[in-house]
Design an enzyme around this catalytic site. Structure first.
Site, PDB file in Angstrom:
ATOM      1  N   HIS A 187       0.888  -1.273  -0.137  1.00 59.12           N
ATOM      2  CA  HIS A 187       0.006   0.151  -0.225  1.00 59.12           C
ATOM      3  C   HIS A 187       0.934   1.179   0.135  1.00 59.12           C
ATOM      4  CE1 HIS A 187      -3.994  -1.880   1.444  1.00 59.12           C
ATOM      5  NE2 HIS A 187      -3.896  -1.864   0.193  1.00 59.12           N
ATOM      6  N   GLU A 218      -3.003 -16.949 -19.045  1.00 57.68           N
ATOM      7  CA  GLU A 218      -1.819 -16.808 -17.792  1.00 57.68           C
ATOM      8  C   GLU A 218      -1.448 -18.199 -17.551  1.00 57.68           C
ATOM      9  OE1 GLU A 218      -3.620 -14.824 -14.537  1.00 57.68           O
ATOM     10  OE2 GLU A 218      -5.681 -15.749 -14.946  1.00 57.68           O
ATOM     11  N   ASP A 263       1.430 -14.162 -14.169  1.00 59.69           N
ATOM     12  CA  ASP A 263       1.363 -15.438 -13.912  1.00 59.69           C
ATOM     13  C   ASP A 263       1.931 -16.469 -14.903  1.00 59.69           C
ATOM     14  OD1 ASP A 263       0.423 -15.712 -11.395  1.00 59.69           O
ATOM     15  OD2 ASP A 263      -1.623 -15.410 -11.753  1.00 59.69           O
TER      16      ASP A 263
END
Length: 596
Positions: free
Chosen positions: A199, A446, A470
């Site tokens: 964050h 992915e 991914d």
């Protein structure tokens, strides 16, 4: 004494200022047993502290200025949801009742339990959410100690720096504290911990504040009032630099200011290459409030709305159909007729919800959660939840152009099950007399298996979107969260590039739209490579759009095509891909070789 520290570059630019140090985010906690007769009083102390912190964060949120980034309000929402989560409160209460721990000890004990669960998560973003739990716990501890919850205030500023720019140096910074910093003179910050998706990093990028995280011992070796240079491009922190170095970075600051102003003029400029190829610039968003930033950055649509963030940190309650519908509709309307691609919920295994019933138990005992019940696999195992989400997405399409994206497909059977679920949801809405529009359905590529059987999927779906994060991880069998093998996570690996090129080529040949929505789309080093592969749709964080658009405007889309074809057809694919990488960087192959 001058010295350097290295960390992760999470927000570009240069900041120069005097250091304002705050103590480590860890708070010393007293550990003692309480008499059974005081259990009730101790639980009351915990509740009073919780109410005080809720009131503080609510007041901060209500005082948000109109120009505050949407991320700040969203992050405060996350902390408020954690404070209102009965799971945290009840578990802490249990430590007090059953072990007779004092409230601070009980709260710290429950945090350690949660921290271990987060550390075991495979996903970088979700693993770094442990910081949110820690910050909430620290605020509760401060409240119980009757201390100020603010991390730093004006009185903490070094006297010699009151009229100079300041940079903050801390172990970690809570989102609520970032709100205070926005209103002060802090020009940048350095933290000991954190990652590229923490964050702290997200807010830094949204506020356009130069930042370096993960500097490890920064708050211990930097002294109060030291002169600090933060190089947010290189992840470098220079403490007490020489006059020559200082002047060089001041020059870079001036260049950056000029560059930022120039790039802002590209907002309404169509992205077209020098050889006349139009390119679609889309935005990745996580919450409805992010749509405004996408429009402001000049995005022509949303290429990826990560719907799972509507499902998380909800104290065990999943969002219902109406709540989801309102969220999706708000994004569609905010985009003013531009397309919005909503990815169905990508949770399970390494992205657990607060309450996942059987799925949570499977996650807890899974040997390899990254290969477990997640994304479309989890959705298909929870048909009631999945039907609600599909209906909400379909209903939102009555207010604008909506596309539905299905994550982590690997089997045609999964694809057909998903399409059947969509058809049933459409029929349910028709029977109920609820309006919905035409929705294109796409497959997220992915998993290497999906890339290798792409022709079968292209027959079923309207478009495909490459999730490069991914795809790289699964192709190379690399856990990005494992520091011992993270250096092997290589987007320039021949196998990775060949899979990406193959997907783009086959989709275009079949007349199906294809985009890239992973980190590679926003990485300027790959822009010309992807263009040469035939990609004409990029989706990235709004803050990356202007810089990537600038490269597109100056690029010939076919410049690197001969090198791509040569690399994939040669016997030495490694050298071919290194030549491609050198050409994309505007250098020679020799210049990219490490010094001997």
């Amino acid at each position: 004494m001058s010295f350097q520290l290295f960390g992760l570059p999470v927000s570009r630019g240069v900041a120069i200022g005097r250091a304002v140090l705050v103590s480590s985010s860890r708070i010393d906690v007293a550990h003692y047993f309480i008499p059974v007769t005081e259990v009730g009083a101790e639980i009351s102390r915990l509740r009073v502290a919780r109410d005080a912190v809720v009131a503080e964060l609510t007041a901060l949120q209500e005082d948000l200025p109109g120009d505050a980034p949407a991320e700040l309000s969203a992050l405060l929402d996350v902390h408020l949801m954690l404070l209102n989560d009965e799971t945290l409160e009840l578990a802490t209460k249990q430590w007090i009742e059953e072990r007779c721990y004092n409230a601070e000890w009980a709260l710290s004990a429950q945090f350690e339990v949660l921290a271990r669960q987060f550390d075991d998560m495979e996903d970088d973003y979700l693993r770094e959410r442990k910081a949110d739990i820690e910050q909430v716990v620290e605020r509760l501890l401060r409240a119980m100690a009757r201390g100020s919850p603010a991390l730093v205030d004006a009185a903490a500023k070094p006297a010699s720096a009151l009229n100079e720019p300041l940079v903050l140096v801390a172990n970690d910074i809570a989102p609520a504290d970032m709100l205070h910093f926005k209103r002060t003179v802090f020009a940048g910050f350095v933290t000991d911990v954190g990652g590229t998706t923490s964050h702290t990093a997200i807010v830094a990028r949204s506020l356009d504040i130069p930042a370096v995280v993960g500097a490890r011992e920064g708050s211990r070796v930097i002294r109060q009032d030291d002169l600090v240079v933060i190089d947010g491009d290189a992840g470098l922190v220079i403490v007490n630099p020489s006059e020559i170095v200082l002047e060089e970075y001041r020059f870079r600051q001036r260049q950056r200011d000029v560059e930022r102003q120039r790039l802002s003029r590209l907002r309404n400029t169509p992205a077209v290459t020098l050889d006349g190829e139009p390119v679609e610039m889309l935005a990745n968003i996580e919450l409805p409030g992010d749509a405004a930033a996408a429009v402001a950055a000049g995005a022509v649509g949303v290429g990826l709305f990560r719907s799972e963030f509507l499902f998380m940190n909800r104290a065990g309650e999943l969002p219902g159909e109406e709540e989801q519908f309102e969220a999706y509709r708000s994004v569609v309307q905010a985009m003013n007729g531009m397309p919005v691609t909503i990815r169905t919920v990508d949770v399970g295994a390494d992205k657990p919800l607060d309450r996942m019933s059987v799925s949570e138990l499977r996650h807890e005992h899974a040997l390899n959660p990254a290969l477990g019940l997640r994304a479309i696999r989890w959705s298909l195992s929870e048909p009631a939840m999945f039907r609600q989400q599909i209906r909400a997405i379909l209903r939102a399409s009555a207010f604008g152009k909506v596309k539905l994206l299905v994550p982590m497909l690997a089997h045609v059977g999964e694809a057909k099950q998903t399409l059947d679920a969509i058809a049933r949801a459409q029929q349910q809405l028709t029977d109920a007399g609820k309006p919905f529009g035409h929705v294109e359905v796409g497959a997220m590529i992915e998993v290497p298996a999906a890339a290798l059987v792409l022709p079968s999927l292209l027959k079923l779906f309207d478009f495909v979107s490459l999730g490069t994060n991914d795809l790289i991880q699964y192709t190379l069998a690399i856990d990005r969260g494992d520091e011992s093998v993270a250096h092997l996570y290589d987007p320039w690996h021949p196998a990775v590039l060949q899979l990406i090129e193959s997907v783009i080529r086959q989709a275009r040949k079949a007349g199906k739209a294809v985009s890239v929505c992973g980190e590679m789309a926003g990485d300027a080093a790959f822009t010309e490579v992807l263009l040469a592969m035939g990609l004409r749709s990029f989706s990235m964080h709004p803050s990356q759009i202007a810089s990537v658009k600038q490269i597109i405007l100056r690029a010939n889309s076919k410049r690197l095509l001969p090198l791509i074809e040569g690399a994939f057809r040669s016997d030495d694919a490694w050298t071919g891909c290194e030549r491609l990488r050198a050409a994309a960087a505007g250098r020679t192959l020799t210049e990219l070789q490490p010094a001997s």
